[in-house]
Enzyme design. Sequence first.
Site, PDB file in Angstrom:
ATOM      1  N   MET A 106     -17.244  14.240   6.791  1.00  0.00           N
ATOM      2  CA  MET A 106     -18.703  14.106   6.957  1.00  0.00           C
ATOM      3  C   MET A 106     -19.438  15.445   6.866  1.00  0.00           C
ATOM      4  O   MET A 106     -20.461  15.561   6.199  1.00  0.00           O
ATOM      5  CB  MET A 106     -19.010  13.488   8.334  1.00  0.00           C
ATOM      6  CG  MET A 106     -18.596  12.052   8.503  1.00  0.00           C
ATOM      7  SD  MET A 106     -19.460  10.943   7.395  1.00  0.00           S
ATOM      8  CE  MET A 106     -21.140  11.250   7.880  1.00  0.00           C
ATOM      9  N   VAL A 220     -14.316  25.447  12.206  1.00  0.00           N
ATOM     10  CA  VAL A 220     -15.270  24.442  12.693  1.00  0.00           C
ATOM     11  C   VAL A 220     -14.541  23.348  13.461  1.00  0.00           C
ATOM     12  O   VAL A 220     -15.007  22.867  14.496  1.00  0.00           O
ATOM     13  CB  VAL A 220     -16.044  23.833  11.489  1.00  0.00           C
ATOM     14  CG1 VAL A 220     -17.031  22.776  11.960  1.00  0.00           C
ATOM     15  CG2 VAL A 220     -16.751  24.931  10.694  1.00  0.00           C
ATOM     16  N   ASP A 250     -24.593  25.460  18.672  1.00  0.00           N
ATOM     17  CA  ASP A 250     -25.051  25.587  20.059  1.00  0.00           C
ATOM     18  C   ASP A 250     -26.260  26.516  20.135  1.00  0.00           C
ATOM     19  O   ASP A 250     -27.212  26.259  20.880  1.00  0.00           O
ATOM     20  CB  ASP A 250     -23.919  26.128  20.939  1.00  0.00           C
ATOM     21  CG  ASP A 250     -22.659  25.300  20.779  1.00  0.00           C
ATOM     22  OD1 ASP A 250     -22.674  24.140  21.168  1.00  0.00           O
ATOM     23  OD2 ASP A 250     -21.670  25.823  20.229  1.00  0.00           O
ATOM     24  N   HIS A 278     -17.184  26.769  22.380  1.00  0.00           N
ATOM     25  CA  HIS A 278     -17.960  25.621  21.923  1.00  0.00           C
ATOM     26  C   HIS A 278     -17.463  24.411  22.724  1.00  0.00           C
ATOM     27  O   HIS A 278     -16.666  23.602  22.263  1.00  0.00           O
ATOM     28  CB  HIS A 278     -17.739  25.415  20.424  1.00  0.00           C
ATOM     29  CG  HIS A 278     -18.409  24.194  19.896  1.00  0.00           C
ATOM     30  ND1 HIS A 278     -19.769  24.016  19.903  1.00  0.00           N
ATOM     31  CD2 HIS A 278     -17.909  23.064  19.324  1.00  0.00           C
ATOM     32  CE1 HIS A 278     -20.077  22.854  19.378  1.00  0.00           C
ATOM     33  NE2 HIS A 278     -18.960  22.249  19.027  1.00  0.00           N
TER      34      HIS A 278
HETATM   35  N1  LIG Z   1     -17.801  23.650  15.893  1.00  0.00           N
HETATM   36  C1  LIG Z   1     -18.768  22.785  15.804  1.00  0.00           C
HETATM   37  O1  LIG Z   1     -19.933  23.117  16.051  1.00  0.00           O
HETATM   38  C2  LIG Z   1     -18.501  21.377  15.398  1.00  0.00           C
HETATM   39  C3  LIG Z   1     -17.243  20.966  15.099  1.00  0.00           C
HETATM   40  N2  LIG Z   1     -17.003  19.688  14.699  1.00  0.00           N
HETATM   41  C4  LIG Z   1     -15.621  19.335  14.386  1.00  0.00           C
HETATM   42  O2  LIG Z   1     -15.416  19.397  12.972  1.00  0.00           O
HETATM   43  C5  LIG Z   1     -14.290  18.586  12.624  1.00  0.00           C
HETATM   44  C6  LIG Z   1     -14.613  17.734  11.405  1.00  0.00           C
HETATM   45  O3  LIG Z   1     -15.656  16.847  11.682  1.00  0.00           O
HETATM   46  P1  LIG Z   1     -16.179  15.777  10.593  1.00  0.00           P
HETATM   47  O4  LIG Z   1     -16.296  16.395   9.263  1.00  0.00           O
HETATM   48  O5  LIG Z   1     -17.362  15.110  11.177  1.00  0.00           O
HETATM   49  O6  LIG Z   1     -14.976  14.756  10.613  1.00  0.00           O
HETATM   50  P2  LIG Z   1     -14.536  13.663   9.529  1.00  0.00           P
HETATM   51  O7  LIG Z   1     -13.730  12.662  10.259  1.00  0.00           O
HETATM   52  O8  LIG Z   1     -15.679  13.191   8.730  1.00  0.00           O
HETATM   53  O9  LIG Z   1     -13.616  14.505   8.555  1.00  0.00           O
HETATM   54  C7  LIG Z   1     -12.609  15.251   9.086  1.00  0.00           C
HETATM   55  C8  LIG Z   1     -11.575  15.514   8.019  1.00  0.00           C
HETATM   56  O10 LIG Z   1     -10.541  16.177   8.716  1.00  0.00           O
HETATM   57  C9  LIG Z   1      -9.287  15.799   8.207  1.00  0.00           C
HETATM   58  N3  LIG Z   1      -8.329  15.481   9.258  1.00  0.00           N
HETATM   59  C10 LIG Z   1      -7.231  16.200   9.512  1.00  0.00           C
HETATM   60  N4  LIG Z   1      -6.528  15.656  10.499  1.00  0.00           N
HETATM   61  C11 LIG Z   1      -7.173  14.560  10.885  1.00  0.00           C
HETATM   62  C12 LIG Z   1      -6.907  13.553  11.862  1.00  0.00           C
HETATM   63  N5  LIG Z   1      -5.849  13.599  12.655  1.00  0.00           N
HETATM   64  N6  LIG Z   1      -7.813  12.550  11.979  1.00  0.00           N
HETATM   65  C13 LIG Z   1      -8.905  12.507  11.210  1.00  0.00           C
HETATM   66  N7  LIG Z   1      -9.197  13.442  10.268  1.00  0.00           N
HETATM   67  C14 LIG Z   1      -8.328  14.449  10.100  1.00  0.00           C
HETATM   68  C15 LIG Z   1      -9.537  14.608   7.295  1.00  0.00           C
HETATM   69  O11 LIG Z   1      -9.385  15.099   5.992  1.00  0.00           O
HETATM   70  P3  LIG Z   1      -7.998  15.137   5.253  1.00  0.00           P
HETATM   71  O12 LIG Z   1      -7.379  13.791   5.358  1.00  0.00           O
HETATM   72  O13 LIG Z   1      -8.449  15.482   3.888  1.00  0.00           O
HETATM   73  O14 LIG Z   1      -7.197  16.212   5.912  1.00  0.00           O
HETATM   74  C16 LIG Z   1     -10.995  14.251   7.452  1.00  0.00           C
HETATM   75  O15 LIG Z   1     -11.623  13.961   6.227  1.00  0.00           O
HETATM   76  C17 LIG Z   1     -13.958  17.790  13.882  1.00  0.00           C
HETATM   77  O16 LIG Z   1     -12.865  18.382  14.554  1.00  0.00           O
HETATM   78  C18 LIG Z   1     -15.208  17.916  14.729  1.00  0.00           C
HETATM   79  O17 LIG Z   1     -14.954  17.748  16.102  1.00  0.00           O
HETATM   80  C19 LIG Z   1     -18.007  18.775  14.578  1.00  0.00           C
HETATM   81  C20 LIG Z   1     -19.292  19.144  14.865  1.00  0.00           C
HETATM   82  C21 LIG Z   1     -19.644  20.458  15.338  1.00  0.00           C
HETATM   83  O1  LIG Z   2     -19.332  17.067  20.137  1.00  0.00           O
HETATM   84  C1  LIG Z   2     -18.464  17.039  19.258  1.00  0.00           C
HETATM   85  O2  LIG Z   2     -17.311  16.637  19.402  1.00  0.00           O
HETATM   86  C2  LIG Z   2     -18.841  17.544  17.915  1.00  0.00           C
HETATM   87  C3  LIG Z   2     -19.340  18.884  18.166  1.00  0.00           C
HETATM   88  O3  LIG Z   2     -18.585  19.799  18.354  1.00  0.00           O
HETATM   89  C4  LIG Z   2     -20.764  19.018  18.431  1.00  0.00           C
HETATM   90  O4  LIG Z   2     -21.578  18.179  18.019  1.00  0.00           O
HETATM   91  O5  LIG Z   2     -21.106  20.008  19.059  1.00  0.00           O
END
Ligand SMILES: NC(=O)C1=CN([C@@H]2O[C@H](COP(=O)(O)OP(=O)(O)OC[C@H]3O[C@@H](n4cnc5c(N)ncnc54)[C@H](OP(=O)(O)O)[C@@H]3O)[C@@H](O)[C@H]2O)C=CC1
Ligand SMILES: O=C([O-])CC(=O)C(=O)O
Length: 408
Positions: A106, A220, A250, A278
């Site tokens: 996403m 991330v 944040d 975070h």
């Molecule tokens: N630091 C921050 O501020 C933020 C961090 N995040 C984090 O970013 C990460 C990605 O979020 P988002 O893009 O929304 O997630 P999505 O579920 O849309 O995509 C995550 C991708 O990660 C891969 N992946 C690897 N291992 C797993 C698993 N065990 N389960 C599911 N997916 C997996 C998959 O790709 P593939 O199969 O190609 O490996 C998947 O397409 C998350 O860990 C989320 O918590 C989210 C928001 C803010």
């Molecule tokens: O809350 C979560 O798990 C995703 C994230 O890191 C955020 O939105 O800050």
Amino acid sequence: MAVAELTAPTCAKQGLGSSQLSYLSARTSSFRRLSFRPPRRTHSSRISCSVNQTAQAPVAVETEVPKSNKPECFGVFCLTYDLKAEEETKSWKKLINVAVSGAAGMISNHLLFKLASGQVFGHDQPIALKLLGSERSFQALEGVAMELEDSLFPLLREVQIGIDPYEVFQDVEWALLIGAKPRGPGMERAGLLDINGQIFAEQGKALNAVASRNVKVIVVGNPCNTNALICLKNAPDIPAKNFHGLTRLDENRAKCQLALKAGVFYDKVSNMTIWGNHSTTQVPDFLNARINGLPVKEVITDHKWLEEEFTEKVQKRGGVLIKKWGRSSAASTAVSIADAIKSLVTPTPEGDWFSSGVYTDGNPYGIAEGIVFSMPCRSKGDGDYELVKDVIFDDYLLKRLTKVLFSP
Ligand SMILES: NC(=O)C1=CN([C@@H]2O[C@H](COP(=O)(O)OP(=O)(O)OC[C@H]3O[C@@H](n4cnc5c(N)ncnc54)[C@H](OP(=O)(O)O)[C@@H]3O)[C@@H](O)[C@H]2O)C=CC1
Ligand SMILES: O=C([O-])CC(=O)C(=O)O
């Protein structure tokens, strides 16, 4: 209490540092390298039309994608256009290689199009995108690459898709490590560590083996501070300083809440530091932040609101959003990744700073060494940063920081 008291050795043994470091020793050796390779993309039928043949009608032929010296390139990006000559006429910068993991997820879906459009690295910066997915996401990855093809971005010079980080990270100057499981309602980010930690151990090793020696890495995937630490510990040949755990979302959230309370537009809020992780223990620093150049506490006189409501709102914003949206924030995260990169590739405005989760060794605040902790940074715009020295601490801030360092 003096800031220096935060250096107490117990910080590293009991607190944030200990959870980050004990994970490292327990898990980093147990990950296998992916061996699956996707089939090379070929077309059984395509329209053949080179750039030099504009006067001729295209002819349908049975052929493969043209031979290229870019072994894993995708679709239209395999064509051997004379892009170098074109770049010279436009006085564009030298091509940069940017890897994005979780490229079919996403957040990436929002980010990739910003990167390719020039909004992030600049409108004179040609870019090669190296997209990392997995066996399960490979079809989706192809779909993403097709959308990039169809967008006709002038600056997008190459797209590569793959599932082996040792191939995808080859020579990359930026690695945006997003791919990881997101949390669902009711979960804490730290609960993702067992599943996600090993991804970053593997990717750290791959970066160490094949990436540019000065690659900048933005982690991330959650829990991002610990994952950034795992990644850097597995990449001993890359400067630890080059690794960031993303806390820019944040910072942006905190600016928005302060603007809302003060009744000003959010561009009036500056000098916003997020200290720590975070996570819900993070400390959004309203003592050093400014509104219209004035200390926040002079503009917002409701200090109880600052200490209680504001702090909690920022800490818990991600969780509240998951409850409402059913999934974690993606668009605003992509924006914050773009902001984090822009802050490193453009000089920080005079007197201001930005927050990033960075390695604590040598920090001037007395934060325990050897962990990744969000702190205030400034950049000259060369991809590097320095920690800001002229921040102040009061009893409230010190108490909060101590709590972060000692929380499990
Ligand atoms: N630091 C921050 O501020 C933020 C961090 N995040 C984090 O970013 C990460 C990605 O979020 P988002 O893009 O929304 O997630 P999505 O579920 O849309 O995509 C995550 C991708 O990660 C891969 N992946 C690897 N291992 C797993 C698993 N065990 N389960 C599911 N997916 C997996 C998959 O790709 P593939 O199969 O190609 O490996 C998947 O397409 C998350 O860990 C989320 O918590 C989210 C928001 C803010
Ligand atoms: O809350 C979560 O798990 C995703 C994230 O890191 C955020 O939105 O800050």
